[in-house]
Design an enzyme around this catalytic site. Structure first.
Site, short mmCIF file in Angstrom:
data_model
loop_
_atom_site.label_atom_id
_atom_site.label_comp_id
_atom_site.label_asym_id
_atom_site.label_seq_id
_atom_site.Cartn_x
_atom_site.Cartn_y
_atom_site.Cartn_z
N SER A 1 -9.75 1.81 2.72
CA SER A 1 -8.89 2.57 1.86
C SER A 1 -7.81 1.73 1.16
O SER A 1 -7.19 2.22 0.23
CB SER A 1 -8.19 3.66 2.67
N SER B 1 -10.06 -0.49 6.93
CA SER B 1 -9.52 -0.41 5.57
C SER B 1 -8.82 -1.64 5.03
O SER B 1 -8.42 -1.64 3.87
CB SER B 1 -8.56 0.77 5.48
N LYS C 1 0.86 -1.19 0.00
CA LYS C 1 0.00 0.00 0.00
C LYS C 1 0.90 1.24 0.00
O LYS C 1 1.92 1.26 0.71
CB LYS C 1 -0.90 -0.03 1.24
N1 GLN Z 1 -13.37 4.23 6.25
C1 GLN Z 1 -12.69 4.72 7.40
C2 GLN Z 1 -12.30 6.15 7.24
O1 GLN Z 1 -12.54 6.70 6.21
C3 GLN Z 1 -11.54 3.85 7.75
C4 GLN Z 1 -10.35 4.13 6.92
C5 GLN Z 1 -9.17 3.30 7.34
O2 GLN Z 1 -9.31 2.29 8.01
N2 GLN Z 1 -8.01 3.77 6.98
O3 GLN Z 1 -11.76 6.75 8.13
#
Ligand code: GLN
Length: 484
Positions: free
Chosen positions: A151, A175, A76
């Site tokens: 994400s 994410s 990532k």
């Molecule tokens: N969807 C969540 C957010 O937008 C979690 C994102 C994540 O785990 N990085 O904060």
């Protein structure tokens, strides 16, 4: 080759049926063919990959062996990679070349894993659909008109389409698990502190944690041991021995108590997804676990608490990107204030700006007690709910995501609807627990995930249960037709 598991690829390398260079070239080729469609990579590091692969082959010839030696992996783009752009999905870091490797990257590299490139992601990991990236949305290999989740959506799409056998991801509120659920993968978010955050671009430091997206629990077990463990460079990494996660996969499940949370099968859950998850839980019961109905009375508060705490921490972490110390610098500023303002206005996207605004608001004098402090108090109640649940059960099972992958474009003008994607996952990060999503079937012809949550440091148990489930089912072996 791209349909084989990491353990099968390891066997092929060991038997000399394929070299790491050949394997790596094969995956690079697939990236070239398919990634124009998927947009799952931000940077492909062909030269580094082939050089790493040649080194892995050499090490093998010299007699070394370990589960990841010569296995290609995608990272990532939130992990710093020495000499390679580390963008975090943002224009702010579009030209940032990291001067060092994140601990996760370093450990995988020294274990012989071969980096294929850096995967697309929501900007600064803020999002649940991979639509907020500066580099454009990622597409879901099961239906390219839909999102892969976020994400870590680039990592998920790459593994699901067979462009990489395995990938790293990170979580702040879901994410890894949520994109795993939406693309038919297995994804593990370890206990907070199990894996070092050193060199991982910070979003919300009390929630962030690195983990793995793969095709099976077994593949995660093979790689988790390489990244877990204490790191003096991260004061929150826990100094506690790392288990051999592959050793505990095989015993049967009888005697285990699995909690089913009554609040998780109500409002907001797609009924087909709900039926699939119930079915998966029945399969676990057939495998010998006993089911216990439990309650997490404060679980509905996880979303409001998360969306106060995470933006608060983000607003502080992201203050370093001012065009002076870090990040994009606006051209021809008239004075320092103009430089700060325009650098941040140009460098950050809309969702990141929204979080910074919310975060600074809830931390400001006058609102701190009402929002941030209150959220931290409720966070404590959420933790207590889980602690109480784990007095009754060994694991908790339920849905990972309330619905399957949605069309690209959807929920983008309704942040609250987007935030509800995390309704089952965010509480786990607030409590610092480990959790995993495993493919459990198809709803509306799209993958749906079974969510398993463990007590702190029970990664071994999560992988064990998921592995036994995967021995009894074949959902994890299904592949998207468009990417044969
Ligand atoms: N969807 C969540 C957010 O937008 C979690 C994102 C994540 O785990 N990085 O904060």
């Amino acid at each position: 080759m791209h349909t084989l598991s990491v353990s099968a690829l390891g066997d092929a390398l060991r038997r000399g049926e394929v070299s790491s260079v050949e394997l790596t070239a094969h995956f690079l080729d697939r990236i070239k063919t398919h990634d124009r469609t998927l947009n799952s990579f931000i940077t492909v590091t062909d030269d580094i990959a082939l050089a790493d692969a040649a080194r892995a082959d050499e090490r093998r010839r010299d007699g070394s062996d370990n589960p990841l030696l010569g296995i290609p992996i995608a990272h990532k783009d939130i992990f710093c990679t020495r000499g390679v752009r580390t963008s975090c999905g943002s224009r702010m870091l579009d030209t940032f070349i990291a001067p060092y490797d994140a601990t996760v990257v370093k450990r995988l590299r020294s274990g012989g894993a071969v980096m294929l490139g850096k995967t697309n992601m929501d900007e600064f990991a803020m999002g649940s659909s991979n639509q907020t990236s500066w580099y454009g949305p990622v597409r879901n290999p099961w239906d390219i008109s839909r999102v892969p989740g976020g994400s870590s959506g680039g990592s998920a799409a790459a593994v699901a389409a067979g462009l990489a056998p395995i990938a790293t991801g990170t979580e702040t509120g879901g994410s890894i698990r949520q994109p795993a659920a939406l693309t038919g993968l297995t994804g593990l978010k370890p206990t907070y502190g199990r894996v070092s955050r050193y060199g991982m671009v910070a979003f919300a430091s009390s929630l962030d944690q690195a983990g793995i997206l793969a095709r099976s629990a077994e593949d995660i077990a093979l790689s988790l041991g390489a990244i877990a463990g204490h790191d003096p460079n991260d004061s929150t990494s826990v100094n506690r021995p790392v288990e051999d996660y592959t050793k505990t996969l095989e015993s049967d499940l009888s005697g285990l108590r699995i909690g089913v949370v009554k609040e998780q099968f109500g409002h907001g859950l797609d009924s087909e997804v709900g039926a699939i998850v119930q079915d998966a839980i029945s399969t676990l019961e057939r495998l010998g676990v006993s089911l216990v109905e439990i309650s997490l009375p404060n679980s509905a508060l996880a979303i409001p608490v998360y969306y106060v705490v995470a933006p608060a921490e983000a607003s502080s972490n992201l203050s370093r990107y001012d065009g002076v110390r870090f990040g994009h610098r606006a051209a021809h500023p008239v004075d320092i204030e103009d430089l700060f303002k325009r650098s941040r206005s140009e460098g950050f996207g809309e969702e990141v700006k929204r979080r910074i605004m919310i975060g600074t608001y809830v931390l400001s004098a006058g609102y701190y007690d009402a929002y941030y402090l209150k959220a931290q108090q409720v966070r404590r109640l959420i933790c207590a709910d889980f602690a109480q649940a784990f007095e009754q059960v060994d694991l908790i099972a339920g849905p990972t995501s309330p619905f399957t992958a949605f069309p690209i474009g959807e929920k983008m003008d309704d942040p609250v609807a987007m935030y509800l994607c995390d309704m089952y996952t965010a509480g786990i990060n607030l409590a610092g627990l480990p959790a995993l999503s495993a493919p459990a079937g198809f709803a509306h012809d799209l993958p749906a995930g079974l969510h398993l949550i463990g007590d702190h440091f029970r990664e071994g148990l999560l992988l064990h249960v998921a592995h036994q489930y995967q021995r009894a089912t074949d959902w994890h072996l299904k592949r998207p037709l468009r990417f044969p």
